[in-house]
Design a protein around this motif. Structure first.
Motif, PDB file in Angstrom:
ATOM      1  N   THR A 111      -5.487  -9.115 -13.692  1.00 26.76           N
ATOM      2  CA  THR A 111      -6.101  -8.096 -12.849  1.00 26.76           C
ATOM      3  C   THR A 111      -7.504  -8.567 -12.464  1.00 26.76           C
ATOM      4  OG1 THR A 111      -7.127  -6.756 -14.610  1.00 26.76           O
ATOM      5  CG2 THR A 111      -4.810  -6.317 -14.076  1.00 26.76           C
TER       6      THR A 111
ATOM      7  N   PHE B 223      -3.440  -9.061  -9.483  1.00 23.78           N
ATOM      8  CA  PHE B 223      -3.492  -7.663  -9.055  1.00 23.78           C
ATOM      9  C   PHE B 223      -4.940  -7.345  -8.701  1.00 23.78           C
ATOM     10  CE2 PHE B 223       0.369  -5.435 -11.251  1.00 23.78           C
ATOM     11  CZ  PHE B 223       1.213  -6.439 -10.792  1.00 23.78           C
ATOM     12  N   ASP B 224      -5.198  -7.056  -7.424  1.00 18.84           N
ATOM     13  CA  ASP B 224      -6.576  -6.830  -6.987  1.00 18.84           C
ATOM     14  C   ASP B 224      -6.558  -6.050  -5.688  1.00 18.84           C
ATOM     15  OD1 ASP B 224      -9.404  -7.143  -6.367  1.00 18.84           O
ATOM     16  OD2 ASP B 224      -9.393  -8.907  -7.658  1.00 18.84           O
TER      17      ASP B 224
ATOM     18  N   CYS C 232      -3.528  -3.790  -5.668  1.00 20.50           N
ATOM     19  CA  CYS C 232      -3.421  -2.788  -6.721  1.00 20.50           C
ATOM     20  C   CYS C 232      -4.789  -2.226  -7.057  1.00 20.50           C
ATOM     21  CB  CYS C 232      -2.794  -3.397  -7.980  1.00 20.50           C
ATOM     22  SG  CYS C 232      -2.503  -2.203  -9.308  1.00 20.50           S
TER      23      CYS C 232
ATOM     24  N   VAL D  89      -6.138  -0.760 -10.009  1.00 16.68           N
ATOM     25  CA  VAL D  89      -5.644  -0.719 -11.380  1.00 16.68           C
ATOM     26  C   VAL D  89      -6.037   0.543 -12.124  1.00 16.68           C
ATOM     27  CG1 VAL D  89      -5.384  -3.206 -11.665  1.00 16.68           C
ATOM     28  CG2 VAL D  89      -7.606  -2.134 -12.132  1.00 16.68           C
TER      29      VAL D  89
ATOM     30  N   VAL E 154      -0.597   1.264  -9.836  1.00 17.87           N
ATOM     31  CA  VAL E 154      -0.112   0.328 -10.856  1.00 17.87           C
ATOM     32  C   VAL E 154       1.413   0.296 -10.868  1.00 17.87           C
ATOM     33  CG1 VAL E 154       0.036  -0.093 -13.346  1.00 17.87           C
ATOM     34  CG2 VAL E 154      -2.174   0.444 -12.291  1.00 17.87           C
TER      35      VAL E 154
ATOM     36  N   ASN F  53      -6.383  -8.181 -18.686  1.00 15.83           N
ATOM     37  CA  ASN F  53      -7.039  -7.018 -18.082  1.00 15.83           C
ATOM     38  C   ASN F  53      -8.493  -7.384 -17.785  1.00 15.83           C
ATOM     39  OD1 ASN F  53      -4.957  -4.976 -18.048  1.00 15.83           O
ATOM     40  ND2 ASN F  53      -5.052  -5.031 -20.280  1.00 15.83           N
TER      41      ASN F  53
ATOM     42  N   MET G 246      -2.208  -0.596 -17.206  1.00 10.65           N
ATOM     43  CA  MET G 246      -1.561  -1.910 -17.095  1.00 10.65           C
ATOM     44  C   MET G 246      -0.755  -2.243 -18.341  1.00 10.65           C
ATOM     45  SD  MET G 246      -2.054  -3.322 -14.107  1.00 10.65           S
ATOM     46  CE  MET G 246      -1.530  -4.985 -14.554  1.00 10.65           C
TER      47      MET G 246
END
Length: 230
Positions: free
Chosen positions: A7, A31-32, A50, A52, A58, A75, A109
């Motif tokens: 992430t 995931f960003d 995403c 988060v 998510v 994370n 997450m």
């Protein structure tokens, strides 16, 4: 081939982690909310939009990715600026914006990732030396990072022995721009940290089979240095 989700994979530390894992032969997804750099996408990093800290986002990101197995979750996402202003004027909305981006995001997450994780999988939470020491007016950030330290050991106990959970606490990590000689020299190792320092620690933790529930501090020795006014 091992699979990892990072992430905040578009940021300074995140891109460093993605790059090293790709070089080590991993399959990597970022995931960003920001676009992952094109050179990383060209090397095979999958970008998934995403937020988060948002439950629906998510869930949608995991569905879009569509993996049936996950070996590593890092994370790393979260609002970077630690200063929140005077506590007496800090709004609940701004407090939650910071804590959601770090702590709530890690919870969401992990909850989504655990069903995909098999024996020997790893979760790494990006804490900070600000979990242990502070500058003025950084309460929301410090509380978020302190919460990640506690979440790390709680998860390690709950998810072991199948999944190991550790944290990294970076100190000052920067690019090469606008750094002064004194920025480097105040560190006992003689320099400010770089993203590759954190990335190498991530790779180390994936193979450190007897380590769980721990915080690996990477700060160039600053938290071991007595600092008094001259």
């Amino acid at each position: 081939m091992n699979k990892a989700i990072i992430t905040g994979g578009a940021g300074l530390i995140g891109t460093g982690i993605c790059r090293l894992l790709i070089d080590a032969g991993w399959t990597v997804a970022s995931f960003d909310m920001k676009d992952t750099p094109q050179d990383l996408q060209d090397q095979g990093v999958t970008h998934v939009f995403c937020d988060v800290g948002d439950e629906a986002s998510v869930a949608g990101a995991f569905a879009e990715l569509g993996w049936d197995r996950l070996d590593l979750l890092v994370n790393n996402a979260g609002i970077a600026g630690p200063v929140n202003g005077p506590i007496e004027t800090l709004s609940l909305e701004d407090w939650r914006r910071v804590t959601d981006s770090h702590l709530t995001a890690a919870f969401l997450m992990v909850r989504a990732a655990v069903p995909l994780m098999r024996e020997g999988a790893n979760i790494i939470n990006m804490a900070s030396t600000r979990a242990f020491m502070s500058e003025p007016q950084t309460e929301a950030y410090a509380a978020s990072k302190g919460g990640l330290v506690a979440l790390t050991h709680a998860l390690a106990v709950s998810l072991g022995p199948r999944i190991r959970v550790n944290a990294i606490a970076p100190g000052w990590i920067a690019g090469d721009d606008d750094l002064r000689p004194q920025d480097h020299s105040q560190h006992p190792v003689g320099r400010v940290g770089q993203a590759q320092d954190i990335a190498q620690a991530v790779l180390y933790l994936t193979g450190a089979g007897f380590m769980t529930g721990q915080v690996l501090t990477l700060d160039g020795g600053m938290t071991r240095k007595m600092i008094y006014a001259p």
